[in-house]
Design a protein around this motif. Structure first.
Motif, PDB file in Angstrom:
ATOM      1  N   LEU A  88      -5.043   4.506  -0.360  1.00  0.00           N
ATOM      2  CA  LEU A  88      -4.303   3.189  -0.541  1.00  0.00           C
ATOM      3  C   LEU A  88      -4.397   2.655  -2.032  1.00  0.00           C
ATOM      4  O   LEU A  88      -5.417   2.681  -2.874  1.00  0.00           O
ATOM      5  N   LEU A 131      -3.347  -2.758  -1.203  1.00  0.00           N
ATOM      6  CA  LEU A 131      -3.262  -2.709   0.276  1.00  0.00           C
ATOM      7  C   LEU A 131      -4.928  -2.527   0.744  1.00  0.00           C
ATOM      8  O   LEU A 131      -5.046  -2.977   1.846  1.00  0.00           O
ATOM      9  N   GLN A 172      -6.167  -4.959   3.693  1.00  0.00           N
ATOM     10  CA  GLN A 172      -6.987  -4.400   4.968  1.00  0.00           C
ATOM     11  C   GLN A 172      -8.294  -5.559   4.854  1.00  0.00           C
ATOM     12  O   GLN A 172      -8.552  -5.837   6.225  1.00  0.00           O
ATOM     13  N   THR A 182      -0.500   0.166   5.554  1.00  0.00           N
ATOM     14  CA  THR A 182      -2.055  -0.492   5.657  1.00  0.00           C
ATOM     15  C   THR A 182      -2.606  -0.289   7.034  1.00  0.00           C
ATOM     16  O   THR A 182      -3.925  -0.278   7.331  1.00  0.00           O
TER      17      THR A 182
END
Length: 213
Positions: free
Chosen positions: A59, A63, A67, A98
């Motif tokens: 990620l 991202l 999260q 995500t």
């Protein structure tokens, strides 16, 4: 204090969706919610799930932060246009990247899915150029069903409410202002009925360095 996360999924900062995000967030704040807004067009990430679910895809920092915002939220709002019976590629890519398997959902030994983001409510707000009878009757409300059932509820969020705004094409300034007032009222009412869950907050993933992305 309940925490609300609002996701602006329109690629254009001058869009009606962007204005709806601002009004919803303002209404929620007026009702006492702590509000965070994520503007997808401002994030730096690859919208493509390059190898599907066959391999991990690290990620990007934006991202990872997204999260963390999802974990912290008690209520999640997604605002997006309906394009070709679906959502913009920007939003689809964000969801693909995500909502990772093992983080947002998993499969039990019997093959049935288990949502791992339970304990949160959600609202989907979509704008459309199609009349309601066409969108919901002939087209089956495909974009709303995709977001509410196949994505948010699948990941454990509930209840998930939906609001449809339209017909946008050819609408007057007065009509648009009425939609903005409506969404502001929704922000206030959602904030008042969203409890502060007081849930445990799993630590967000460690943000990778630029070299590792």
């Amino acid at each position: 204090m309940a925490r609300t996360l609002v996701i602006d999924a329109h690629p254009d900062a001058t869009s009606l969706c962007a204005a709806l995000v601002d009004r919803y967030a303002a209404g929620a704040r007026e009702a006492g919610a702590e509000v965070e807004v994520i503007v997808l067009r401002d994030l730096a990430f690859d919208v493509h799930l390059r190898r599907g679910l066959r391999a991990d895809q690290p990620l990007e920092p934006d991202l990872v932060r997204a999260q963390g915002a999802l974990i912290a939220a008690d209520h999640v709002v997604v605002v997006a246009p309906v394009w070709w019976g679906s959502v913009p590629a920007l939003l689809k890519g964000f969801l693909d990247r995500t909502l990772e398997r093992g983080w947002a959902y998993r499969y039990r030994s019997n093959g049935l899915p288990q949502g791992l983001l339970a304990g949160r409510s959600a609202r989907v707000i979509v704008t459309t150029d199609s009349p309601g009878w066409w969108l919901r009757g002939l087209m089956g409300d495909s974009a709303v069903r995709q977001l509410t059932r196949s994505t948010l509820r699948f990941c454990g969020l509930k209840p998930v409410r939906a609001t449809r705004i339209g017909v946008v094409h050819g609408s007057t300034p007065e009509r648009r202002e009425s939609w903005l007032r409506k969404v502001s009222d929704l922000g206030r009412s959602d904030a008042r009925r969203t409890p502060d869950a007081g849930k445990a907050m799993p630590a967000p993933r460690e943000i990778a360095s630029d070299a590792a992305v």
